[in-house]
Design a protein around this motif. Structure first.
Motif, PDB file in Angstrom:
ATOM      1  N   GLN A 105     -10.109  41.541 -11.245  1.00  0.00           N
ATOM      2  CA  GLN A 105     -11.557  41.378 -11.578  1.00  0.00           C
ATOM      3  C   GLN A 105     -11.987  42.858 -12.265  1.00  0.00           C
ATOM      4  N   GLY A 106     -12.349  42.498 -13.704  1.00  0.00           N
ATOM      5  CA  GLY A 106     -12.826  43.690 -14.308  1.00  0.00           C
ATOM      6  C   GLY A 106     -11.931  45.082 -14.589  1.00  0.00           C
ATOM      7  N   SER A 107     -10.704  44.706 -14.380  1.00  0.00           N
ATOM      8  CA  SER A 107      -9.609  45.690 -14.496  1.00  0.00           C
ATOM      9  C   SER A 107      -8.611  45.330 -15.377  1.00  0.00           C
ATOM     10  N   GLY A 108      -8.001  44.332 -15.421  1.00  0.00           N
ATOM     11  CA  GLY A 108      -7.254  43.930 -16.304  1.00  0.00           C
ATOM     12  C   GLY A 108      -5.819  43.283 -15.431  1.00  0.00           C
ATOM     13  N   MET A 109      -4.546  43.217 -16.242  1.00  0.00           N
ATOM     14  CA  MET A 109      -3.662  42.540 -15.758  1.00  0.00           C
ATOM     15  C   MET A 109      -2.686  43.580 -15.252  1.00  0.00           C
ATOM     16  N   TYR A 110      -2.189  43.323 -14.031  1.00  0.00           N
ATOM     17  CA  TYR A 110      -1.059  43.912 -13.318  1.00  0.00           C
ATOM     18  C   TYR A 110       0.411  43.178 -13.067  1.00  0.00           C
TER      19      TYR A 110
END
Length: 258
Positions: free
Chosen positions: A71-76
């Motif tokens: 959430q709110g950080s991107g794809m990992y």
């Protein structure tokens, strides 16, 4: 990730080619677990494709369990583990894919029917007969009977009393549903096809009722062989129209199949 990807040239679906390129980086260890993927804008620039293409590619990677969002950080990149079972959606709309899916069913359904013949109770037989009667009624009313076909084969699987087989069938159902819709729609177009299906179902039921595992196994395998034969004999117009559309979501994660 510092690697710069080459732009994608026309050919296969662009989103599939982007997904394949990213998946290759992950599987080769050049993108490691816990590492953040480049931003959407960066991927658009590196692959020289649209945002829509990148989003579709990422969605496919998520469905394969290779990446996840924070959430709110991107794809990992996800932690490695057992790779989830998946099928290549690029072949989902093909006639060959439908036949291959039915071949998967043949391997499972034959053993399920044999076990059902060995383990069925009178109550199981009543449920199986009730399901096949409901299927016949649905077809007589002008439907393709896909949902009723689901219930019929589920009743047989329940009678087998093997939770591992049942769970396997339920899981695979999301991939096999498209194939079932194709076979049922095709069979509903011709009276001779519909009669063949009814006869095949009857043979399975009678073998299970009689407790004849060998005959039940053969009847169930024969039913799947019949489904393949009917697909191969389908009117080309059916495949170009309704069949192709029904097969498209073959790997789309739909509900349980028959």
């Amino acid at each position: 990730m510092t690697a710069r990807f080459q732009s994608i040239t026309p050919g296969a679906r662009l989103s599939d080619r982007v997904a394949d390129a990213l998946a290759a980086e992950i599987k080769a260890g050049r993108l490691v677990a816990g590492e953040k993927l480049p931003t959407e804008a960066a991927l658009v620039e590196q692959f020289a494709v649209s945002r829509t293409v990148v989003r579709e590619a990422i969605s496919r990677l998520k469905s394969l369990g290779l990446v996840d969002s924070r959430q709110g950080s991107g794809m990992y990149v996800c932690e490695t583990g057992f790779a989830p079972l998946s099928f290549d959606a690029r072949y989902a709309g093909s006639k060959t894919a439908v036949i291959q899916m039915v071949e998967v069913r043949r391997a499972l359904e034959a053993e399920v029917a044999a076990l059902a013949a060995q383990r069925r109770t009178p109550a199981d037989v009543r449920r199986i007969r009730s399901a096949v009667a409901a299927l016949a009624k649905a077809v007589q009313a002008g439907g393709d009977g896909a949902e009723q076909d689901v219930a019929f084969h589920r009743a047989i699987a329940d009678a087998a009393r093997n939770p591992f087989l049942l769970d396997t069938l339920q899981y695979l159902g999301q991939f096999l549903y498209g194939a079932t819709r194709v076979t049922r729609a095709n069979e509903a177009r011709r009276a001779d096809f519909a009669q063949q299906v009814a006869d095949e179902h009857r043979a399975i039921v009678e073998a299970i009722d009689a407790g004849d595992a060998a005959k039940a196994r053969l009847a169930a395998a024969g039913h799947m062989d019949g489904a393949i034969r009917r697909i191969e004999q389908a009117d080309p117009a059916f495949w170009q129209q309704e069949g192709e559309a029904l097969a498209r979501p073959l790997t789309g994660g739909l509900p349980v199949t028959s």
